[in-house]
Enzyme design. Structure first.
Site, PDB file in Angstrom:
ATOM      1  N   ASP A 175      -0.676   7.311   3.561  1.00  0.00           N
ATOM      2  CA  ASP A 175      -0.327   7.271   2.138  1.00  0.00           C
ATOM      3  C   ASP A 175      -0.229   8.668   1.521  1.00  0.00           C
ATOM      4  O   ASP A 175       0.361   8.839   0.450  1.00  0.00           O
ATOM      5  CB  ASP A 175      -1.373   6.434   1.391  1.00  0.00           C
ATOM      6  CG  ASP A 175      -0.952   6.074  -0.024  1.00  0.00           C
ATOM      7  OD1 ASP A 175       0.258   6.067  -0.314  1.00  0.00           O
ATOM      8  OD2 ASP A 175      -1.834   5.798  -0.856  1.00  0.00           O
ATOM      9  N   THR A 199       2.509   3.897  -6.671  1.00  0.00           N
ATOM     10  CA  THR A 199       2.946   3.148  -5.500  1.00  0.00           C
ATOM     11  C   THR A 199       2.927   1.651  -5.806  1.00  0.00           C
ATOM     12  O   THR A 199       1.952   1.135  -6.361  1.00  0.00           O
ATOM     13  CB  THR A 199       2.036   3.436  -4.301  1.00  0.00           C
ATOM     14  OG1 THR A 199       2.054   4.834  -4.027  1.00  0.00           O
ATOM     15  CG2 THR A 199       2.511   2.687  -3.067  1.00  0.00           C
ATOM     16  N   GLN A 249       7.411   3.180   1.977  1.00  0.00           N
ATOM     17  CA  GLN A 249       6.695   3.027   0.715  1.00  0.00           C
ATOM     18  C   GLN A 249       7.700   3.020  -0.441  1.00  0.00           C
ATOM     19  O   GLN A 249       8.660   3.794  -0.443  1.00  0.00           O
ATOM     20  CB  GLN A 249       5.717   4.189   0.548  1.00  0.00           C
ATOM     21  CG  GLN A 249       4.757   4.069  -0.606  1.00  0.00           C
ATOM     22  CD  GLN A 249       3.729   5.193  -0.579  1.00  0.00           C
ATOM     23  OE1 GLN A 249       4.020   6.306  -0.992  1.00  0.00           O
ATOM     24  NE2 GLN A 249       2.530   4.908  -0.079  1.00  0.00           N
TER      25      GLN A 249
END
Length: 264
Positions: A175, A199, A249
């Site tokens: 991440d 996100t 993502q």
């Protein structure tokens, strides 16, 4: 409230799911949706629901709750190892991390970005090495960067030998800085007060097993942004060029006042 890092939530949820699966089945994919901001000062309860246990695969659904409110949902799939076809894309030519300067050496003449990098690494107990200064250095001056970045990353402290722990930790590491590649391409950084940045979902597909406390190269890029959203993806390689995991993502990226609120 201090926002809980999304990778931490995803990694914890995947760990909870894995504890309900036979040990010979390895985590091979994890897909997380972030529904609300998490508070890093409050505990999270992870409720695991078995979806299916088949001959080769097991699927689990996880709800993450904080103070009774749903903050994330994760779907994880686990596989019993088997033989099949093999291929992978090649890794870019990049010096190994030992030949690169430390973050302190790389950013010694840039106190603002050095303080940012040191705070991120200390807070997350991670270590970075960059082949060139990170995109944030350029974007913090208002200049646009190419929509790609390379980062060597590892957990700072040694981890136990348990494979599930390493894959959950790799989900956590994946991440870092991934969505920011989209922001810096437009000459902004996530910390800009006029920017909404969050996100929405994060996916990882695990390929070869590698330890998360050893150096891995995350090649990151953002192929698209529009309609207040941005998409980033990446590939994690070990130092020998083996493809360890693939990442993707999507998140909110827009100027404040231009649309709906971030998840929360």
């Amino acid at each position: 409230m201090h926002r809980k890092f999304g990778g931490e939530i995803a990694g914890q949820a995947a760990m909870a799911a894995g504890l309900t699966v036979a040990r010979e089945r390895a985590l091979h994919s994890a897909h997380t949706h972030f529904l609300r901001e998490g508070d890093s000062d409050a505990p999270v309860t992870y409720q695991v629901r078995p979806v299916r246990d088949g001959t080769s695969f097991s699927t689990r659904h996880v709800d993450g709750l904080q103070d009774g409110r749903l903050i994330c949902q994760l779907t994880a799939s686990f596989q019993r190892a088997g033989a099949g076809f093999d291929h992978q894309i090649p890794r870019s030519s990049t010096p190994p991390p030992e030949q690169l300067p430390t973050v302190e050496e790389l950013l010694r003449d840039d106190p603002e970005n050095l303080a940012w990098a040191q705070a991120v690494m200390a807070r997350g107990s991670v270590e970075f090495r960059f082949p060139i200064p990170p995109n944030r250095v350029v974007a913090s001056r208002g200049a646009a960067t190419p929509p790609r970045q390379q980062i060597w990353i590892r957990a700072r402290a040694p981890l136990p030998d348990d494979p599930l722990t390493h894959r959950a930790a790799l989900l956590y590491l994946s991440d870092y800085l991934l969505l920011s590649v989209a922001a810096t391409h437009h000459g902004v950084i996530p910390q800009d007060p006029g920017i909404q940045f969050a996100t929405i979902d994060h996916s990882v597909w695990f390929h070869h097993f590698r330890r998360a406390d050893e150096w891995l190269l995350h090649e990151q890029e953002s192929p698209w942004a529009g309609q207040g959203l941005a998409l980033s993806r990446g590939f994690l390689f070990d130092r020998d060029g083996a493809l360890v995991a693939s990442t993707q993502q999507q998140g909110l990226l827009r100027r404040r006042g231009s649309g709906a609120r971030a998840p929360g």
